[in-house]
Design an enzyme around this catalytic site. Structure first.
Site, PDB file in Angstrom:
ATOM      1  N   ASN A 178      -4.256 -14.839 -12.765  1.00  0.00           N
ATOM      2  CA  ASN A 178      -4.332 -15.121 -14.193  1.00  0.00           C
ATOM      3  C   ASN A 178      -4.049 -13.853 -14.981  1.00  0.00           C
ATOM      4  O   ASN A 178      -4.862 -12.934 -14.962  1.00  0.00           O
ATOM      5  CB  ASN A 178      -5.733 -15.630 -14.550  1.00  0.00           C
ATOM      6  N   GLU A 179      -2.914 -13.806 -15.593  1.00  0.00           N
ATOM      7  CA  GLU A 179      -2.595 -12.707 -16.529  1.00  0.00           C
ATOM      8  C   GLU A 179      -2.695 -11.324 -15.906  1.00  0.00           C
ATOM      9  O   GLU A 179      -3.119 -10.377 -16.571  1.00  0.00           O
ATOM     10  CB  GLU A 179      -3.535 -12.752 -17.732  1.00  0.00           C
TER      11      GLU A 179
ATOM     12  N   GLU B 101     -12.683 -22.939 -19.369  1.00  0.00           N
ATOM     13  CA  GLU B 101     -13.214 -21.653 -18.910  1.00  0.00           C
ATOM     14  C   GLU B 101     -14.626 -21.515 -19.428  1.00  0.00           C
ATOM     15  O   GLU B 101     -14.927 -21.912 -20.556  1.00  0.00           O
ATOM     16  CB  GLU B 101     -12.357 -20.496 -19.437  1.00  0.00           C
TER      17      GLU B 101
ATOM     18  N   CYS C 232      -9.796 -15.339 -17.592  1.00  0.00           N
ATOM     19  CA  CYS C 232     -10.215 -14.041 -17.052  1.00  0.00           C
ATOM     20  C   CYS C 232     -11.463 -14.161 -16.192  1.00  0.00           C
ATOM     21  O   CYS C 232     -11.727 -13.286 -15.363  1.00  0.00           O
ATOM     22  CB  CYS C 232     -10.449 -13.048 -18.182  1.00  0.00           C
TER      23      CYS C 232
HETATM   24  O1  AHR Z   1      -8.628 -18.088 -23.340  1.00  0.00           O
HETATM   25  C1  AHR Z   1      -9.361 -16.910 -23.415  1.00  0.00           C
HETATM   26  C2  AHR Z   1      -8.782 -15.815 -22.545  1.00  0.00           C
HETATM   27  O2  AHR Z   1      -7.499 -15.501 -22.967  1.00  0.00           O
HETATM   28  C3  AHR Z   1      -8.612 -16.148 -21.103  1.00  0.00           C
HETATM   29  O3  AHR Z   1      -9.741 -15.939 -20.360  1.00  0.00           O
HETATM   30  C4  AHR Z   1      -7.541 -15.224 -20.666  1.00  0.00           C
HETATM   31  O4  AHR Z   1      -6.795 -15.743 -19.605  1.00  0.00           O
HETATM   32  C5  AHR Z   1      -6.746 -14.982 -21.917  1.00  0.00           C
HETATM   33  O5  AHR Z   1      -6.537 -13.634 -22.139  1.00  0.00           O
END
Ligand code: AHR
Length: 673
Positions: free
Chosen positions: A394-395, A53, A267
């Site tokens: 994602n989440e 990321e 994120c």
């Molecule tokens: O790994 C860091 C963050 O942690 C990521 O962006 C997110 O998916 C999680 O909350």
């Protein structure tokens, strides 16, 4: 069932011994038996990969080898209050030079790349222009080549008296690498001719080594010139790719032997508001035409490292691509809403968005005569990339708004591309409402796989080694997409790494249902870190590998596809107990090697007898890799090798003894004749 019994055996063996790692029992305290004649259990051959990321300057200023910061003058105060299009740049006027800089968007190089700089030179002197400080300076090495490029156009020469001005021949441009005393460490010269944007490119060979040089672009001609997309790459990128990756960082990643790469987040994917989602189409094509945007982590993403580069990197390191697309909703923390900021794309926009996701599959796998496959071919990759998996979301908060949009995307992908496995999301935690609701959707839709995330204390990981033993094998498989053991001070201690190691043995044991797992986050630039701990730290020209990295590497380089249950029973004549070690044993069918992993998270060394039953032709030399140290030890730029694995050979056989030190991970790789 077998694994449960094994666990009970281990649990029953826990006895308390004096907390004194200096007192080693001479004879084994337990016998670890592995029956190699048994077929074992098929587990995921792709268990361990990486999660990439653009957080902590992992892409721009990190893995992406671009050395110029804010190369296209798109930084703005909406990203950071003190940022302007000239952040990381400064006006330079040498030896009597008179002139100024101005930012404009009057005739953009591309609509996605609106702003550019105008250098107005009234008196050239020794040159008028601008200097870029890179990301904490531009580190250069003597004798190395650096590829410079710029888009430029002439506005006028001489004095400007209103109107467009006249052109009286080309404008001269010189580009230099300089140290802090303005000593020139390499330069290249160019001419800018005409009013149309043109790309100028050349190579600068560094005449010295300097950790924090600056790139100086100087006009030597009276008049006005426009410049955009000012770029400098080391020639030596990973695998020599143009628009490529920083070789040392990419190599550190490649050394993990990841079976897959998840990208571009995190994120970052769903973005800080609906307008900030990561739209994959913005990240392909010529770099000057990509639409950079604010990064959810508080800086700028140029998208120079985009989908083509991600897929290419996967191919270069033999890993499967695992892209994550937004599920049509933005981050629940968007707009400072602290968990309530999630919103969905308007339903009338969803058909186009769903098509965008389908287009990604066509771009990755489609033939040259398909609309999007043709773009991949034009970018230089005629063969399909072989995309097999797609993470959607994602989440997210598992709300009706999410559910509706996720299902639209899922149904469309299933209908048009049944060959693609869609991976759903079950929220940011290992339990709780989103986890439960996410699993409910997974069960209803019969998803093939879901993405679990959790960051917890080292003790939590040790307490949950049985988590997946009880998972229903008939339901969705699991991708543990983000996890890490977090100390309260967020340090990369050996203790946290060993908790992860113990947990990894449980993932191997459950590799029939846990198909993928990736530690997160991967990269962090020293001094620009939004999240700790991370696996790999770096600065301008150095890489710091954490204890957690070494654990991942030891497991990554020793993956298998068959799980061989091990039984552990106390040695008959031992008066020392076995202090909760975690053990796993796998076979790699390709090489035939058998790999034993033992994580000793306790304070007492464990002398064990290893019995390899059912193997007559075991090679007497087995390769042992051991990571050990103080549980609180943390690698740092000052002491980078405080915790680092050591490799040796051990004399193996059908039965041999080995002592597993306190606070250690040991991997023993056996080969056969
Ligand atoms: O790994 C860091 C963050 O942690 C990521 O962006 C997110 O998916 C999680 O909350």
């Amino acid at each position: 069932m077998k694994s449960t019994i094994l666990f009970l055996v281990i649990a029953a063996m826990i006895l308390f011994v004096p907390n004194d790692s200096a007192v080693f029992a001479q004879s084994p305290v337990a016998v670890v038996s592995i029956d190699l004649a048994q077929p074992g259990k098929s587990i995921s051959p792709d268990l361990l990969g990486i999660f990439f990321e653009d957080i902590n300057y992992a892409a721009d200023g990190g893995l992406y080898a671009e050395m110029v910061q804010n190369r296209s003058f798109e930084y703005q105060a909406t990203e950071r209050l003190d940022w302007t299009p000239l952040t990381a740049w400064e006006l330079v006027r040498y030896d009597g030079g008179r002139g100024s800089l101005k930012i404009t968007d009057a005739v953009p190089l591309h609509p996605n790349n609106a702003r550019y700089v105008v250098v107005e030179t009234q008196q050239p002197g020794g040159g008028v222009g601008l200097a870029n400080s890179g990301f904490d300076g531009i580190p250069i090495k003597s004798g190395e080549q650096y590829d410079f490029s710029v888009f430029a156009r002439q506005l006028y020469t001489g004095n400007r008296w209103g109107g467009p001005g006249v052109l009286e021949g080309p404008a001269k441009l010189v580009v230099r690498l300089e140290d802090a005393e303005r000593k020139v460490l390499g330069e290249a010269s160019f001419e800018i001719s005409g009013r149309d944007w043109q790309r100028l490119a050349g190579t600068i060979t560094a005449a010295g080594t300097y950790p924090a040089a600056r790139l100086v672009v100087l006009s030597l001609t009276r008049g006005g010139i426009a410049l955009d997309e000012i770029s400098l790459f080391p020639r030596k990128t990973f695998k020599g790719r143009r628009n490529g990756l920083r070789a040392d960082l990419a190599q550190a990643i490649a050394d993990l032997k990841p079976k897959f790469v998840r990208f571009p987040g995190g994120c970052l994917v769903h973005g800080y508001g609906l307008g900030n989602m990561y739209r994959w189409k913005d990240s392909i094509g010529p770099i000057e035409q990509r639409r950079g945007q604010p990064n959810i982590w508080g800086y700028h993403q140029s998208l120079g490292l985009g989908y083509f580069e991600y897929f290419q990197f996967c191919e270069d390191i033999g890993a499967m691509p695992l892209p994550v697309v937004p599920a049509g909703v933005c981050c629940q923390n968007a707009d400072n809403q602290g968990g309530t900021g999630q919103r969905g794309l308007p339903l009338e926009d969803m058909p186009a968005y769903v098509q965008e996701v389908l287009d990604l599959i066509e771009w990755a796998n489609g033939p040259a005569n398909s609309t999007w496959g043709a773009k991949r071919v034009a970018a230089g990759h005629p063969e399909p990339f072989g995309l097999k998996y797609l993470c959607v979301g994602n989440e997210e908060h598992i709300t009706p708004v999410f559910r509706e949009r996720f299902k639209m995307i899922y149904d469309a992908v299933r209908a048009k591309h049944p060959e693609i496995t869609v991976i759903g999301t079950v929220g940011p935690f290992h339990s709780g409402e989103d986890y439960e609701q996410g699993w409910k959707i997974a069960n209803e839709l019969r998803l093939q796989m879901v993405d679990e995330h959790y960051y917890e204390s080292p003790q939590w990981f040790l307490n949950n080694l049985q988590r997946y033993d009880g998972y229903d094998r008939a339901k969705s498989k699991v991708y543990l997409g983000e996890y890490a053991a977090h100390e309260s001070n967020r340090a990369n201690t050996l203790r946290s790494a060993l908790a992860e190691a113990a947990y990894l043995t449980s993932l191997e044991r459950n590799g029939d249902i846990v198909r993928f797992a990736s530690y997160a986050p991967l990269l962090a630039r020293q001094g620009h870190t939004q999240w700790r701990p991370d696996m790999i730290y770096f600065d301008g020209d150095g890489v710091l590998l954490s204890a957690n990295y070494y654990v991942q590497r030891m497991f990554g380089q020793n993956q298998g596809d068959i799980y061989l249950p091990a039984t552990i029973v106390p040695a008959a004549d031992s008066n020392q107990g076995v202090d909760n070690i975690a053990v796993s044993c796998v076979r790699d069918s390709k090489s035939g090697d058998v790999i034993l992993k033992v994580a000793n998270t306790g304070s007492t060394a464990q002398p064990l007898r290893i019995q390899m039953q059912g193997a007559r032709d075991i090679n007497s030399k087995a390769v042992k890799t051991e990571l050990k140290g103080s549980p609180t030890a943390v690698n740092s730029f000052e002491r980078p090798n405080l915790v680092a694995p050591q490799t040796s050979t051990v004399t193996a056989g059908n039965s041999f003894d080995n002592e597993f030190p306190a606070y250690s991970l040991t991997v023993i790789r056996f080969s056969f004749q």
